[in-house]
Write a protein that holds these residues in place. Structure first.
Motif, PDB file in Angstrom:
ATOM      1  N   CYS A  16      -4.441  -2.839 -17.579  1.00  0.00           N
ATOM      2  CA  CYS A  16      -5.310  -3.067 -18.729  1.00  0.00           C
ATOM      3  C   CYS A  16      -5.434  -1.727 -19.442  1.00  0.00           C
ATOM      4  N   ASP A  17      -6.263  -1.638 -20.464  1.00  0.00           N
ATOM      5  CA  ASP A  17      -6.291  -0.429 -21.282  1.00  0.00           C
ATOM      6  C   ASP A  17      -6.560   0.839 -20.473  1.00  0.00           C
ATOM      7  N   ASP A  18      -7.378   0.720 -19.455  1.00  0.00           N
ATOM      8  CA  ASP A  18      -7.801   1.928 -18.728  1.00  0.00           C
ATOM      9  C   ASP A  18      -7.345   1.949 -17.273  1.00  0.00           C
ATOM     10  N   ALA A  19      -6.312   1.192 -16.913  1.00  0.00           N
ATOM     11  CA  ALA A  19      -5.890   1.148 -15.516  1.00  0.00           C
ATOM     12  C   ALA A  19      -4.391   0.904 -15.404  1.00  0.00           C
ATOM     13  N   VAL A  20      -3.797   1.496 -14.373  1.00  0.00           N
ATOM     14  CA  VAL A  20      -2.379   1.309 -14.096  1.00  0.00           C
ATOM     15  C   VAL A  20      -2.182   1.093 -12.601  1.00  0.00           C
ATOM     16  N   ALA A  21      -1.018   0.539 -12.263  1.00  0.00           N
ATOM     17  CA  ALA A  21      -0.568   0.477 -10.872  1.00  0.00           C
ATOM     18  C   ALA A  21       0.624   1.413 -10.739  1.00  0.00           C
TER      19      ALA A  21
ATOM     20  N   ALA B 147       6.692  -1.455  -0.841  1.00  0.00           N
ATOM     21  CA  ALA B 147       6.565  -0.038  -1.161  1.00  0.00           C
ATOM     22  C   ALA B 147       5.103   0.296  -1.440  1.00  0.00           C
ATOM     23  N   PRO B 148       4.660   1.495  -1.077  1.00  0.00           N
ATOM     24  CA  PRO B 148       3.268   1.865  -1.363  1.00  0.00           C
ATOM     25  C   PRO B 148       2.982   1.799  -2.863  1.00  0.00           C
ATOM     26  N   ARG B 149       1.871   1.147  -3.204  1.00  0.00           N
ATOM     27  CA  ARG B 149       1.473   0.969  -4.609  1.00  0.00           C
ATOM     28  C   ARG B 149      -0.033   1.104  -4.681  1.00  0.00           C
ATOM     29  N   ILE B 150      -0.522   1.876  -5.627  1.00  0.00           N
ATOM     30  CA  ILE B 150      -1.959   2.083  -5.764  1.00  0.00           C
ATOM     31  C   ILE B 150      -2.410   1.652  -7.149  1.00  0.00           C
ATOM     32  N   GLY B 151      -3.678   1.294  -7.254  1.00  0.00           N
ATOM     33  CA  GLY B 151      -4.290   0.996  -8.542  1.00  0.00           C
ATOM     34  C   GLY B 151      -5.217   2.120  -8.937  1.00  0.00           C
ATOM     35  N   VAL B 152      -5.119   2.589 -10.174  1.00  0.00           N
ATOM     36  CA  VAL B 152      -5.933   3.705 -10.659  1.00  0.00           C
ATOM     37  C   VAL B 152      -6.604   3.299 -11.964  1.00  0.00           C
ATOM     38  N   ARG B 153      -7.911   3.451 -12.004  1.00  0.00           N
ATOM     39  CA  ARG B 153      -8.665   3.220 -13.246  1.00  0.00           C
ATOM     40  C   ARG B 153      -9.160   4.558 -13.781  1.00  0.00           C
ATOM     41  N   ARG B 154      -9.031   4.760 -15.082  1.00  0.00           N
ATOM     42  CA  ARG B 154      -9.494   6.001 -15.685  1.00  0.00           C
ATOM     43  C   ARG B 154     -11.004   6.124 -15.569  1.00  0.00           C
ATOM     44  N   VAL B 155     -11.460   7.265 -15.078  1.00  0.00           N
ATOM     45  CA  VAL B 155     -12.883   7.574 -14.973  1.00  0.00           C
ATOM     46  C   VAL B 155     -13.274   8.413 -16.182  1.00  0.00           C
ATOM     47  N   GLU B 156     -14.380   8.089 -16.797  1.00  0.00           N
ATOM     48  CA  GLU B 156     -14.824   8.840 -17.968  1.00  0.00           C
ATOM     49  C   GLU B 156     -14.980  10.322 -17.625  1.00  0.00           C
ATOM     50  N   GLY B 157     -14.264  11.160 -18.345  1.00  0.00           N
ATOM     51  CA  GLY B 157     -14.306  12.588 -18.090  1.00  0.00           C
ATOM     52  C   GLY B 157     -13.489  13.028 -16.895  1.00  0.00           C
ATOM     53  N   GLY B 158     -12.759  12.102 -16.273  1.00  0.00           N
ATOM     54  CA  GLY B 158     -11.994  12.429 -15.074  1.00  0.00           C
ATOM     55  C   GLY B 158     -10.597  12.924 -15.423  1.00  0.00           C
TER      56      GLY B 158
ATOM     57  N   VAL C 174      -3.379   7.753 -15.479  1.00  0.00           N
ATOM     58  CA  VAL C 174      -3.401   6.545 -16.308  1.00  0.00           C
ATOM     59  C   VAL C 174      -2.665   6.744 -17.629  1.00  0.00           C
ATOM     60  N   ASP C 175      -2.770   7.945 -18.217  1.00  0.00           N
ATOM     61  CA  ASP C 175      -2.284   8.143 -19.582  1.00  0.00           C
ATOM     62  C   ASP C 175      -0.970   8.910 -19.694  1.00  0.00           C
ATOM     63  N   ALA C 176      -0.620   9.702 -18.677  1.00  0.00           N
ATOM     64  CA  ALA C 176       0.535  10.590 -18.847  1.00  0.00           C
ATOM     65  C   ALA C 176       1.620  10.431 -17.789  1.00  0.00           C
ATOM     66  N   LEU C 177       1.337   9.772 -16.670  1.00  0.00           N
ATOM     67  CA  LEU C 177       2.310   9.679 -15.583  1.00  0.00           C
ATOM     68  C   LEU C 177       3.503   8.816 -15.994  1.00  0.00           C
ATOM     69  N   GLU C 178       4.694   9.239 -15.559  1.00  0.00           N
ATOM     70  CA  GLU C 178       5.910   8.508 -15.878  1.00  0.00           C
ATOM     71  C   GLU C 178       6.770   8.354 -14.632  1.00  0.00           C
ATOM     72  N   PRO C 179       7.618   7.309 -14.588  1.00  0.00           N
ATOM     73  CA  PRO C 179       8.561   7.181 -13.468  1.00  0.00           C
ATOM     74  C   PRO C 179       9.413   8.437 -13.348  1.00  0.00           C
ATOM     75  N   GLY C 180       9.624   8.839 -12.092  1.00  0.00           N
ATOM     76  CA  GLY C 180      10.369  10.057 -11.829  1.00  0.00           C
ATOM     77  C   GLY C 180       9.489  11.261 -11.568  1.00  0.00           C
TER      78      GLY C 180
END
Length: 351
Positions: free
Chosen positions: A16-21, A66-77, A84-90
């Protein structure tokens, strides 16, 4: 040895807008170390503005994947914002092998109930998908969110429901989005849980309850289920954060011997180190000045990463949101909250 390893990122999926796996590719030779149980978590480490920061994120994948985690953006985190915003495969992330005791006994049959809110769904998804792979196992999930567009893993949950239509009961409760049924609109607090148990979910018919989310919701769910006769050994809980004022810190009493320091022996990865540590500082903080390899993440008494067993002497915790009663009875403490009480103490991280 509990060491960080650089794991490549295989996939980043927008939830969703503020979360990635985030799915990791485990390099050859590390498969055994990163084999996980349903409900465990990974601790990540990264440098943020010149300081080492650590965060724990629950694994959302079923056992064997495969290990998979869910991450939600924390305000000010800054940590979560990067993921959430900058990570890319590799990209490479420094990761500790899986930890945590929020794990089920996986066997055929049985009925597992889950109460989760927000990002608390991540370990729940792992446990639910894992137990449903066993014949005749049933799952009931009460999942609270603000709005339908903030629901993490909505597609994965719908897929589970479609795959096991007779064995999965899924109830979404939205606090800021009115629905056709009033019962499913509003905060998932004690009153709403009571109503849901009265009208939708027979709480006592469920073999094990798994509670994951913010402190207030988990406390309410625990109290309501206990009042309905659910025994403590069938209630399992994990907190993602504490949204209530912490209890007053415990103070070391007059049992403390005279002198400025206690002799504290730390055991980790089979190596013993004996240190002179102050009585008024948590063991983890003081010992880290000599043993930089000690495991930790939140340092707030919530995640349990710094758990160790007191095998000699006595330790008193200032606060505890992570350890269950059976762990306390067995002598485990959170070293980030543990103060030495006796003149000599030994804590074993390998226990």
């Amino acid at each position: 040895m509990r060491a960080f390893h650089a794991l490549p990122v295989a996939r980043v999926d927008r939830l969703c807008d503020d979360a990635v796996a985030i799915t990791f590719a485990v390099p050859d030779g590390l498969g055994d170390q990163f084999a996980f149980k349903a409900g465990q978590y990974l601790t990540l480490r990264q440098d943020v503005e010149g300081h080492e920061e650590r965060r724990s994120y629950s694994i959302c994948a079923p056992v064997g994947a495969a290990p998979r985690i869910g991450v939600r953006r924390v305000e000010g985190g800054l940590f979560s914002s990067h993921l959430v915003d900058a990570l890319e495969p590799g990209d490479l992330l420094e990761v500790l092998p899986p930890q945590g005791g929020f794990t089920p006994v996986v066997e055929p049959g049985g009925h597992h109930g889950f109460i989760a809110a927000g990002s608390g769904i991540t370990p729940v998804l792992s446990i639910a998908a894992t137990v449903l792979a066993e014949p005749d196992t049933r799952v009931t999930l009460l999942y609270a969110n603000r709005r339908s567009d903030t629901v993490m893993f909505a597609e994965e949950l719908a897929d589970l429901k479609d795959r096991y239509p007779a064995r999965v009961q899924l109830v979404h409760v939205l606090s800021r989005e009115p629905g056709d049924v009033e019962l499913f609109s509003g905060r998932l607090d004690a009153d709403r849980l009571t109503a849901l148990f009265d009208r939708v979910v027979p709480a006592a018919d469920i073999d094990h309850w798994w509670l994951c989310g913010p402190f207030g919701m988990v406390q309410d769910a625990h109290a309501v289920l206990t009042a309905r006769g659910v025994p403590s050994n069938r209630l399992h809980r994990e907190l993602f954060y504490v949204d209530e004022p912490p209890p007053a810190p415990k103070r070391v009493d007059e049992r403390r011997p005279d002198g400025p320091t206690a002799s504290v022996t730390v055991v980790l990865d089979g190596r013993e180190t004996t240190l002179a540590l102050p009585y008024d500082e948590p063991i983890l903080d003081a010992a880290q000045r000599v043993r930089a390899d000690l495991p930790f993440a939140c340092k707030g008494g919530v995640c349990g990463t710094c758990r160790a067993k007191v095998v000699a002497g006595e330790v008193e915790m200032r606060r505890n949101y992570a350890l269950e009663q059976h762990e306390l009875d067995a002598g485990f403490v959170l070293t980030c909250q543990g103060l030495p009480v006796t003149e000599s103490v030994t804590v074993d991280f390998d226990a």
